[in-house]
Design a protein around this motif. Structure first.
Motif, PDB file in Angstrom:
ATOM      1  N   SER A 136       0.583  11.120  -9.362  1.00 13.89           N
ATOM      2  CA  SER A 136       1.745  10.381  -8.863  1.00 13.89           C
ATOM      3  C   SER A 136       1.278   9.253  -7.956  1.00 13.89           C
ATOM      4  N   GLU A 137       2.185   8.302  -7.669  1.00 13.30           N
ATOM      5  CA  GLU A 137       1.826   7.177  -6.818  1.00 13.30           C
ATOM      6  C   GLU A 137       1.453   7.647  -5.414  1.00 13.30           C
ATOM      7  N   GLU A 138       2.194   8.616  -4.894  1.00 11.17           N
ATOM      8  CA  GLU A 138       1.921   9.142  -3.552  1.00 11.17           C
ATOM      9  C   GLU A 138       0.540   9.790  -3.497  1.00 11.17           C
ATOM     10  N   GLU A 139       0.231  10.580  -4.523  1.00 11.50           N
ATOM     11  CA  GLU A 139      -1.073  11.230  -4.561  1.00 11.50           C
ATOM     12  C   GLU A 139      -2.193  10.205  -4.757  1.00 11.50           C
ATOM     13  N   ARG A 140      -1.907   9.170  -5.554  1.00 10.73           N
ATOM     14  CA  ARG A 140      -2.921   8.136  -5.765  1.00 10.73           C
ATOM     15  C   ARG A 140      -3.289   7.443  -4.465  1.00 10.73           C
ATOM     16  N   GLN A 141      -2.265   7.125  -3.661  1.00  8.43           N
ATOM     17  CA  GLN A 141      -2.522   6.485  -2.374  1.00  8.43           C
ATOM     18  C   GLN A 141      -3.313   7.407  -1.452  1.00  8.43           C
ATOM     19  N   GLU A 142      -2.946   8.673  -1.449  1.00 14.10           N
ATOM     20  CA  GLU A 142      -3.657   9.641  -0.602  1.00 14.10           C
ATOM     21  C   GLU A 142      -5.118   9.759  -1.030  1.00 14.10           C
ATOM     22  N   LEU A 143      -5.365   9.782  -2.332  1.00 17.39           N
ATOM     23  CA  LEU A 143      -6.724   9.875  -2.837  1.00 17.39           C
ATOM     24  C   LEU A 143      -7.512   8.614  -2.519  1.00 17.39           C
ATOM     25  N   LYS A 144      -6.870   7.458  -2.644  1.00 17.30           N
ATOM     26  CA  LYS A 144      -7.535   6.187  -2.324  1.00 17.30           C
ATOM     27  C   LYS A 144      -7.988   6.148  -0.870  1.00 17.30           C
ATOM     28  N   PHE A 145      -7.093   6.569   0.037  1.00 19.26           N
ATOM     29  CA  PHE A 145      -7.452   6.589   1.452  1.00 19.26           C
ATOM     30  C   PHE A 145      -8.616   7.546   1.705  1.00 19.26           C
ATOM     31  N   TRP A 146      -8.616   8.685   0.983  1.00 16.64           N
ATOM     32  CA  TRP A 146      -9.685   9.675   1.158  1.00 16.64           C
ATOM     33  C   TRP A 146     -11.028   9.107   0.708  1.00 16.64           C
ATOM     34  N   VAL A 147     -11.042   8.384  -0.415  1.00 19.95           N
ATOM     35  CA  VAL A 147     -12.285   7.809  -0.923  1.00 19.95           C
ATOM     36  C   VAL A 147     -12.828   6.775   0.047  1.00 19.95           C
ATOM     37  N   GLU A 148     -11.941   5.968   0.635  1.00 18.83           N
ATOM     38  CA  GLU A 148     -12.372   4.907   1.543  1.00 18.83           C
ATOM     39  C   GLU A 148     -12.650   5.409   2.949  1.00 18.83           C
TER      40      GLU A 148
END
Length: 388
Positions: A21-33
């Motif tokens: 989902s978009e919410e999970e994608r954003q959360e994952l992106k922040f985690w990677v960075e």
């Protein structure tokens, strides 16, 4: 980084399969960075395709395609963000960037010096072989050659271990025994005279006859080993352990005597039984079962398990499932031949799960644990000091 929690694994799996989902994608992106360690974990997920074979949760995912898609998305967002920022602060950034560049160069020099002085390599193929007559051979950096292992008996030294001549069993009444000793920081592969394959972990001893007798095949184990036993209905195969016996009916299984007061036997394929001294009762195991023998109480507990957790070490992977930091460090200390000292005793009881590459430098693994838990490690020669 190869240590991770269930939520991160789930989100990565969803993203790479295109179902996030978009919410999970954003959360994952922040985690990677969030850290270089998190980004490194992504890279290792992409590179270590063997995970897909050993751990089903990584199957049916197009890793390369998903990774490229993820990278493009992050790069696009970074590009637009930096365009907006640089539009207003270009003048201020120049002196700051000069300062940052100097700091990075100094930091890289510090890291390089630390790595040079404190690199601890993983274990390697090595063992000591004690022949029937008492002669001792160091088996390390082996060349392809034959060696004499008994009167008129030979074995072939290979790059990964030792292979005994086949087709010579059942001809001798008096057995000649050898002992194979695997030190801390070592592993070794042995093929017995009947064709049975044995993978031996670090800090393990195996005593065995250079050729088996007519009635049975019996070896003596202290440590951890993975067996693939050659079927022979006329001669049962036994693994003798202090306080316990494993009878084998042609099978693949793992035995570990180094779990504190327990002996663990995990069956991958075939059939084995567990028998205690002075008892006629046999505890039968089917594939996917673990038998835990408590040497203190003398009790045996049998339960279903994910066998990959117990045999992944033979494929170059550590797997820890809700194990304490103390248990994990005990495992690492044997493989890397280091000692562990705890300045903060309470950290011993932290529990977490993770998958760790077995052939990495120990600093890579310690960094991963630090990023996952906050526990800190300092290496002094071959001593690891653990603090909170």
């Amino acid at each position: 980084m190869e240590i991770f929690n269930e939520k991160i694994v789930r989100m990565i799996r969803l993203y790479l399969s295109g179902a996030i989902s978009e919410e999970e994608r954003q959360e994952l992106k922040f985690w990677v960075e969030e850290s270089e360690g998190n980004r490194r974990f992504f890279e290792e997920m992409k590179e270590e395709g063997r995970f897909a074979e050993e751990f089903p949760e990584f199957c049916r995912i197009d890793m390369e395609k998903g990774w490229r898609r993820f990278e493009r998305q992050i790069q696009r967002e970074r590009y637009y963000l930096w365009r907006r920022v640089l539009k207003y602060v270009a003048v201020a950034v120049i002196p700051v960037m000069i300062g940052v560049a100097i700091w990075i160069l100094n930091r890289e020099e510090e890291i390089e010096n630390r790595v040079i002085s404190e690199v601890i390599e993983p274990g390697q193929v090595k063992a000591t072989l004690v022949l029937p007559g008492g002669t001792t051979l160091a088996l390390k950096g082996m060349k392809q050659e034959e060696i004499e292992v008994g009167e008129g008996l030979k074995a072939k030294r290979t790059s990964g271990g030792l292979v005994y001549d086949s087709g010579i069993d059942g001809k001798e009444e008096k057995l000649q025994y050898s002992v194979l000793k695997i030190p801390r920081g070592g592993e070794f592969h042995l093929t017995l005279s009947d064709g049975t394959s044995v993978m031996l972990n670090s800090a393990t001893n195996l005593e065995y006859p250079v050729r088996f007798g007519k009635e049975e095949r019996k070896v003596y184990l202290d440590g951890e080993a993975y067996f693939e036993v050659k079927k022979d209905s006329a001669r049962p195969f036994y693994v003798e352990i202090e306080g316990m016996q494993v009878r084998v009916y042609g099978t693949s299984f793992n035995v570990n005597t180094r779990k504190g007061n327990d002996i663990q036997t995990v069956l991958v394929e075939g059939e084995v039984s567990i028998k205690l001294p002075h008892s006629t009762k046999e505890y039968m195991l089917s594939p996917g079962k673990l038998a835990r023998f408590d040497r203190g109480s003398g009790k045996i507990e049998i339960k279903s398990v994910n066998v990959q957790q117990y045999v992944a070490w033979t494929k170059g992977i550590f797997t820890f499932e809700e194990e304490s930091l103390e248990q994990i460090m005990n495992t690492l200390s044997l493989w890397y031949d280091v000692d562990v000292f705890y300045q903060t005793e309470s950290v011993k009881h932290l529990h977490f799960s993770g998958h760790l590459g077995r052939y990495k430098e120990i600093q890579d693994i310690l960094d991963a644990i630090t990023e996952a838990t906050g526990v800190k490690f300092t290496i002094k020669e071959r001593i690891i000091i653990v603090t909170k």
